[in-house]
Write a protein that holds these residues in place. Structure first.
Motif, PDB file in Angstrom:
ATOM      1  N   LYS A 394      20.402  32.669  48.453  1.00  0.00           N
ATOM      2  CA  LYS A 394      21.566  31.820  48.190  1.00  0.00           C
ATOM      3  C   LYS A 394      22.012  31.930  46.737  1.00  0.00           C
ATOM      4  O   LYS A 394      21.214  31.727  45.819  1.00  0.00           O
ATOM      5  N   LEU A 395      23.270  32.239  46.552  1.00  0.00           N
ATOM      6  CA  LEU A 395      23.854  32.312  45.210  1.00  0.00           C
ATOM      7  C   LEU A 395      24.735  31.112  44.914  1.00  0.00           C
ATOM      8  O   LEU A 395      24.914  30.734  43.757  1.00  0.00           O
ATOM      9  N   GLU A 407      25.249  33.735  40.622  1.00  0.00           N
ATOM     10  CA  GLU A 407      24.839  35.114  40.389  1.00  0.00           C
ATOM     11  C   GLU A 407      23.325  35.246  40.440  1.00  0.00           C
ATOM     12  O   GLU A 407      22.575  34.260  40.321  1.00  0.00           O
ATOM     13  N   GLY A 408      22.879  36.482  40.655  1.00  0.00           N
ATOM     14  CA  GLY A 408      21.455  36.778  40.680  1.00  0.00           C
ATOM     15  C   GLY A 408      21.215  38.235  40.307  1.00  0.00           C
ATOM     16  O   GLY A 408      22.136  39.056  40.322  1.00  0.00           O
ATOM     17  N   ILE A 409      19.979  38.539  39.938  1.00  0.00           N
ATOM     18  CA  ILE A 409      19.590  39.909  39.605  1.00  0.00           C
ATOM     19  C   ILE A 409      18.698  40.443  40.729  1.00  0.00           C
ATOM     20  O   ILE A 409      17.709  39.812  41.108  1.00  0.00           O
ATOM     21  N   PHE A 410      19.058  41.619  41.247  1.00  0.00           N
ATOM     22  CA  PHE A 410      18.350  42.214  42.369  1.00  0.00           C
ATOM     23  C   PHE A 410      17.904  43.626  41.987  1.00  0.00           C
ATOM     24  O   PHE A 410      18.271  44.144  40.928  1.00  0.00           O
ATOM     25  N   ILE A 457      20.290  45.090  39.328  1.00  0.00           N
ATOM     26  CA  ILE A 457      21.645  44.990  39.885  1.00  0.00           C
ATOM     27  C   ILE A 457      22.084  43.532  39.816  1.00  0.00           C
ATOM     28  O   ILE A 457      21.478  42.649  40.444  1.00  0.00           O
ATOM     29  N   GLN A 458      23.103  43.291  39.039  1.00  0.00           N
ATOM     30  CA  GLN A 458      23.639  41.931  38.900  1.00  0.00           C
ATOM     31  C   GLN A 458      24.701  41.716  39.985  1.00  0.00           C
ATOM     32  O   GLN A 458      25.635  42.504  40.122  1.00  0.00           O
ATOM     33  N   VAL A 459      24.550  40.630  40.742  1.00  0.00           N
ATOM     34  CA  VAL A 459      25.513  40.297  41.799  1.00  0.00           C
ATOM     35  C   VAL A 459      26.103  38.923  41.508  1.00  0.00           C
ATOM     36  O   VAL A 459      25.363  37.942  41.338  1.00  0.00           O
TER      37      VAL A 459
END
Length: 510
Positions: A394-395, A407-410, A457-459
């Protein structure tokens, strides 16, 4: 100035309203002079379609040609109605559009002018698919849909305007024909409403109460005559109609008598309010749990709530009123007809968008309502956990104020992985299988080949006031990016919209 209208597109009943020359919200009567219209469609011969009371009355005689409760199917991306007598199936957007087309025709007749702009309401707990489908249905019917607004918010707008917009916190308990919503809002003055939290169930309401009573009738009949009356579609519809009448009558009386006939056999039964309450208590208890949950989500105590507003025809049931009063410790507000308050609020909101002057008590001009809404569901992307299982990451959390962004880092989960597909889901469960797919953002390509778990990867996920979902993904070392505006895969395409619009506009609706 051209009229703009507000429409409460209900599961069982729909209503419409506008702001009159005095700046006051007023219900628009349908062609039969009634304030509400059954949300029922009957397909006839020679491209003839009936909407409303006559369609509902035909349900027993022509059950295959009558479509009811279509709002409850808006969340099913693959749903088609069972074939009618001509063998034709219909999409939910088409059925909703026919109801809206009928309302449009009736509004134009009542107001004496062409009506092209509208605000349409939806349950607060509707997701992105249902909201966008409702908007498409409005377009198919010939409306420019100015906005989609939540039903509890619309009700609070009507109540807030009526109360000269004084500051207050309102809990809106909305139990309709097929959906339940409970929302906490703050009327902050100057026409602004801030939604604090919302909860709900898309499959709970009066039509499910009718089904429970219908099944009770069938059990009594089977016990007496050793025959199943519900095997026949016409008999089933007859029992359901009698169940609905019984439910309404027992909101006023404590006992009634029902005559049931099927397969040449007759059964007379006495039905009490207590019996019906026993049938629906579990559903009412569920609304209580959700009401307690929404107060907790809003970080409030009952002493912080100034007013409790009942919305929806099912709130006329004495058991509902008793439960709400006992739970909240407050006498629920019943100053506005629960069948009409949502349409009234939508009309007020629509008038503000259309530049029409609103007036309060004494004719004084008042500010147009402004709404600060929240997300009814969390939004996230499908990612891998440490066990390399798909999860809903969940973002944007549920009850985030709109517009919202998260946002999150993947990272990658395979060695030398150079691309990643990003899919967006809506829901609270960690397992994506139990969430709703919002759309596919596409594939981020050009990721530098590395060991798995090395790339960053920043989303970023955004959700705007119009319901548009936007995604921006970037691999931080190389700078490769993916930018996408997400369109739900289950929505009608542009070409499909043109075909369905031509079909609906070619039908004669009465």
């Amino acid at each position: 100035m051209a009229k703009v209208i507000g429409i409460d597109l209900g599961t069982t009943m729909s209503a419409m309203a506008y702001v009159n020359e005095h700046g006051q919200a007023e219900i628009i009567k349908n062609a039969e002079g009634q304030n509400i219209t059954p949300s029922v469609v009957r397909f006839g011969k020679n491209d003839q379609v009936a909407v409303g009371r006559t369609a509902k009355n035909a349900a027993v005689a022509q059950p295959k040609n009558v479509v009811q409760f279509i709002k409850s199917r808006m969340s099913d991306p693959d749903y088609l109605t069972p074939p009618d007598d001509s063998g034709t199936t219909h999409r939910p957007e088409e059925i909703s559009a026919l109801i809206l087309k009928n309302l449009k025709q009736d509004a134009e007749k009542a107001l004496g002018e062409v009506v092209t702009k509208a605000v349409i309401t939806v349950p607060a707990y509707f997701g992105d698919l249902e909201r966008q489908r409702t908007k498409q249905a409005g377009g198919i019917a010939g409306f420019e849909v100015l906005d989609i607004i939540d039903e509890p918010t619309a009700a609070a707008i009507a109540y807030g305007i009526k109360q000269t917009q004084e500051n207050m916190t309102i809990l809106v308990y909305d139990l309709g024909g097929g959906t339940f919503d409970v929302t906490v809002l703050r009327v902050v003055g100057g026409g602004e409403l801030k939604v604090l939290a919302t909860e709900g169930n898309k499959s709970l309401g009066g039509t499910y109460f009718d089904e429970a009573i219908c099944n009770f009738f069938a059990e009594q009949f089977r016990s007496t005559h050793q025959a199943d009356p519900l095997e026949n579609l016409r008999t089933y519809q007859d029992f359901r109609n009698k169940a609905e009448v019984a439910k309404v009558d027992l909101s006023k009386d404590v006992e009634i008598y029902i005559n049931l006939t099927a397969e040449g056999k007759v059964l007379d039964i006495e039905l009490t309010r207590e019996q019906v309450e026993n049938l629906i208590t579990s559903d009412i208890d569920q609304t209580q749990v959700l009401t307690e949950k929404v107060l907790e989500a809003a970080a409030l105590k009952w002493g912080n709530v100034d007013k409790v507003l009942l919305v929806g025809g099912s709130t006329r049931i004495p058991l509902v009123q008793k439960m709400v009063k006992a739970l909240t410790g407050k006498e629920p507000e019943t100053g506005i007809n629960p069948d009409e308050v949502v349409a009234m609020g939508a009309a007020i909101y629509a008038a503000g968008l259309g530049g029409i002057t609103l007036r309060g008590a004494g004719g004084k001009a008042i500010a147009a309502p402004k709404v600060r809404n929240v997300t009814a569901h969390s939004l996230g992307i499908i990612a891998k956990n440490d066990a390399e299982e798909d999860i809903n990451f969940k973002l944007i959390q549920k009850n985030s104020e709109i517009p919202a962004e998260g946002e999150g880092i993947f990272t990658t989960f395979e060695d030398n992985q150079t691309e990643a597909r990003i899919q967006i889901v809506q829901g609270e469960d960690e397992n994506p299988e139990y969430c709703t797919k919002v759309g596919d953002a596409g594939v981020l390509t050009g990721i530098p080949p590395k060991s798995k778990g090395t790339a960053k990867i920043q989303v970023r996920l955004g959700y705007d006031k119009s319901g548009m979902v936007r995604l921006h993904a970037k691999e931080l070392e190389s700078g490769v990016e993916l930018v996408a505006n997400i369109e739900n895969h289950a929505l009608l395409s542009g070409e499909e919209m043109r075909k369905v619009t031509a079909k609906v506009q070619g039908l004669r609706v009465t």
